[in-house]
Structure formats: structure tokens, C-alpha cells
Write an enzyme that holds these catalytic residues in place. Structure first.
Site, short mmCIF file in Angstrom:
data_model
loop_
_atom_site.label_atom_id
_atom_site.label_comp_id
_atom_site.label_asym_id
_atom_site.label_seq_id
_atom_site.Cartn_x
_atom_site.Cartn_y
_atom_site.Cartn_z
N GLY A 91 15.39 32.81 -33.58
CA GLY A 91 16.16 33.02 -34.80
C GLY A 91 17.60 33.33 -34.41
O GLY A 91 18.11 32.83 -33.41
N GLU A 92 18.25 34.18 -35.18
CA GLU A 92 19.61 34.61 -34.89
C GLU A 92 19.52 36.01 -34.31
O GLU A 92 19.25 36.97 -35.03
CB GLU A 92 20.46 34.58 -36.17
CG GLU A 92 21.91 34.20 -35.93
CD GLU A 92 22.66 35.22 -35.08
OE1 GLU A 92 22.48 36.43 -35.30
OE2 GLU A 92 23.41 34.79 -34.18
N SER A 93 19.74 36.14 -33.01
CA SER A 93 19.44 37.40 -32.32
C SER A 93 20.25 38.58 -32.84
O SER A 93 19.74 39.70 -32.94
CB SER A 93 19.65 37.23 -30.81
OG SER A 93 20.99 36.89 -30.52
N CYS A 134 13.22 32.20 -27.41
CA CYS A 134 14.62 31.98 -27.74
C CYS A 134 15.32 33.32 -28.01
O CYS A 134 15.64 34.04 -27.08
CB CYS A 134 14.74 31.01 -28.91
SG CYS A 134 16.39 30.28 -29.09
N HIS A 147 11.14 26.67 -27.98
CA HIS A 147 10.32 26.99 -29.15
C HIS A 147 8.96 26.30 -29.09
O HIS A 147 8.76 25.24 -29.72
CB HIS A 147 11.04 26.55 -30.43
CG HIS A 147 12.24 27.35 -30.78
ND1 HIS A 147 12.23 28.38 -31.69
CD2 HIS A 147 13.52 27.27 -30.34
CE1 HIS A 147 13.44 28.90 -31.81
NE2 HIS A 147 14.24 28.24 -30.99
N ILE A 195 16.94 25.04 -29.23
CA ILE A 195 17.81 25.10 -30.40
C ILE A 195 18.85 26.20 -30.19
O ILE A 195 18.54 27.39 -30.20
CB ILE A 195 17.00 25.38 -31.68
CG1 ILE A 195 15.92 24.31 -31.89
CG2 ILE A 195 17.92 25.44 -32.90
CD1 ILE A 195 15.01 24.56 -33.07
N ARG A 196 20.10 25.77 -29.97
CA ARG A 196 21.19 26.72 -29.68
C ARG A 196 20.66 27.78 -28.71
O ARG A 196 20.74 28.98 -28.95
CB ARG A 196 21.71 27.36 -30.96
CG ARG A 196 23.12 27.92 -30.82
CD ARG A 196 23.64 28.46 -32.13
NE ARG A 196 22.85 29.57 -32.65
CZ ARG A 196 23.15 30.26 -33.73
NH1 ARG A 196 24.21 29.94 -34.44
NH2 ARG A 196 22.38 31.24 -34.14
N GLU A 256 6.39 27.05 -30.70
CA GLU A 256 5.78 27.08 -32.03
C GLU A 256 6.18 25.88 -32.88
O GLU A 256 5.58 25.65 -33.95
CB GLU A 256 6.15 28.38 -32.76
CG GLU A 256 7.55 28.45 -33.32
CD GLU A 256 8.62 28.78 -32.28
OE1 GLU A 256 9.78 28.98 -32.67
OE2 GLU A 256 8.29 28.81 -31.07
N ARG A 266 23.40 34.34 -23.76
CA ARG A 266 22.94 34.25 -25.14
C ARG A 266 23.04 32.84 -25.72
O ARG A 266 22.19 32.41 -26.49
CB ARG A 266 23.75 35.23 -25.99
CG ARG A 266 23.38 35.23 -27.46
CD ARG A 266 24.27 36.22 -28.22
NE ARG A 266 23.97 36.19 -29.64
CZ ARG A 266 24.51 35.33 -30.50
NH1 ARG A 266 25.34 34.41 -30.06
NH2 ARG A 266 24.19 35.36 -31.77
#
Length: 256
Positions: free
Chosen positions: A46-48, A78, A198, A142-143, A200, A108
Site C-alpha cells: 500500500g502507501e507506507s 511491499c 505482491h 508496484i512502485r 497476493e 522505500r
């Protein structure tokens, strides 16, 4: 056996779908008391920074650290990898709180912005030795972050060889960048595991099975009949991106 998934933000529903597909009771965790009785925990991608702020707002950090210190397995994917690292670079201004526990340095945003997201067939010898199956895993980045340094007690589970034309700005912040040819993207240290990609988001359940073996004391989990998947995303592979398809689409668009 119940496994929790930190459900503050990110791809927690996809992890829950994978766990239930394997017949494991999955619990969404948003409050400290919801950690009670869990055998393991997944911290999703997600967005850490957002996840860290929400965890701080709900006073989760002390309970999460206590959960890890108790020896119960935690898997970070991630953003979850960033959470578990002892040191993170490439942070936003002001940084973010980390759970720590993994003796490693993670960048990051090593692979760049959202447009630099990619997928690859990643060699996974450590996973194959435990779970069998194909010699590679379809890894979706993803990023994504990457581990640029790991301590001697960290077991490296997978590495990604950088393309010869790799131009990520992250290299400017990595000591010895001129010699960096690959980065670490999956690790394990005692009861902690982390992947920069990821799992999942694919139908290959081997990483989830590997983690459940950690939760089950090193033994294979005898999966029950599939749990209810009502309201959850189906666990299936997305179409594989091919550069030729992308170029064809662009050409068609340009021609009206």
C-alpha cells in the site's frame, strides 16, 4: 488457526482472499485488541507513509512490536517490507515510524514511480526447495522498494538482477552504486519474512503456503475446505503485459 491482515490501507482484501482460498481463517486487523489470539500477521502492500500514520493514530505500534517480539510470524509485502526494516532510506520529508526487526536497509522507492511498475519471472530457489513448483515466480512490483543491504542473520530468499539500462534515481543514494548489479527482494529473519513484490496479486499460492508453514511451526498446513469468498476479489492472474501489445495500442490510437 487464525491469521491477521493489517487492514488500514492497501491490498489487505487480496491477502485475505488468498488465505481463505487456502482454508485459513483470516481476520482484518485495525485495532490492537484484534491481534489477540492470532497465530501470524500479514502487513500488506500500500502507501507506507499513510499506513504508518494510521497505525500511529490508532496506537497500534506498541501492540505490533509486542506481537513480533513474541515470536509470532509476520510477513510484510511491499509497504510491509518497509515497515519491518530496521533502516529505510528514500523517505518523504519527516520520514515514518518503523516496526523494525529485519536487519536490513530498504530503499522505500527504489524502482521509481508508479509508471515504473513492472512484473518479471523471478528465480525463487529458496521457495522451490520448500514448496516445489516452477523454478520462477511471477513477481509483480508496484512502485516497489528494494533491500540494498542485509545483515548476516538475514536469509536471502530471492534477488532481482538489474537490467543493464537500469537508471533509477535510487542508485544515487546507494553506496557502491557503480557495482550494484542486483538487489534483494525477499528475505527471512527468524519469525519475520518480507517480499518487495505482491504475491497476493497472482494465483500462485506458494508464498502464502511458505508463510503458513512458518505459522504452523515449520509443518505443512493441512488445508481445510475453501472458506467463504463472498465479497472478496477472486484470486486469479491478471493478463501479462507485453510491450508489443502496448505499442500496437498506441499505434491504433494515433491513427484515430
Amino acid at each position: 488457526m487464525a491469521v491477521g491482515v493489517l487492514a488500514l490501507q492497501g491490498s489487505f482484501r487480496e491477502h485475505i482472499a488468498c488465505l481463505r482460498k487456502l482454508g485459513v481463517e483470516a481476520v482484518e486487523v485495525r485495532k490492537a485488541e484484534q491481534l489477540e489470539g492470532l497465530a501470524g500477521l500479514i502487513i500488506p502492500g500500500g502507501e507506507s507513509t499513510t499506513m504508518a500514520k494510521l497505525a500511529e493514530h490508532y496506537h497500534l505500534f506498541p501492540s505490533l512490536r509486542e506481537f513480533g517480539a513474541s515470536g509470532k510470524p509476520i510477513w510484510g509485502t511491499c509497504a510491509g517490507l518497509i515497515f519491518l526494516a530496521d533502516k529505510a532510506v528514500g523517505q518523504k520529508a519527516g520520514g515514518q515510524d518503523l516496526l523494525g526487526g529485519l536487519d536490513c536497509t530498504v530503499h522505500r522507492n527504489f524502482f521509481g514511480c508508479q509508471l515504473n511498475s513492472f512484473e518479471t519471472q523471478l528465480p525463487v530457489p529458496a521457495l522451490v526447495s520448500e514448496e516445489g513448483g516452477p523454478s520462477s515466480f511471477r513477481a509483480v512490483f508496484i512502485r516497489a522498494p528494494a533491500i540494498t543491504e542485509a545483515g548476516p542473520s538475514v536469509e536471502v530468499l530471492a534477488e532481482y538482477t538489474l537490467p543493464s539500462n537500469f537508471q533509477a534515481s535510487a542508485l544515487d543514494q546507494v553506496e557502491g552504486q557503480e557495482e550494484l548489479q542486483k538487489v534483494i527482494v525477499a528475505v527471512r529473519q527468524k519469525n519475520l519474512m518480507a517480499t518487495a513484490f505482491h504475491p497476493e496479486l497472482t494465483s500462485d499460492m506458494r508464498w502464502h503456503r511458505y508463510f503458513l508453514k512458518m505459522v504452523n511451526g515449520g509443518k505443512n498446513l493441512e488445508c481445510r475446505k475453501e472458506s467463504s469468498m463472498m465479497g472478496l476479489p477472486q484470486v486469479k492472474d491478471l493478463p501479462i503485459f507485453r510491450e508489443a501489445d502496448h505499442l500496437s495500442f498506441d499505434n491504433d490510437f494515433d491513427q484515430g
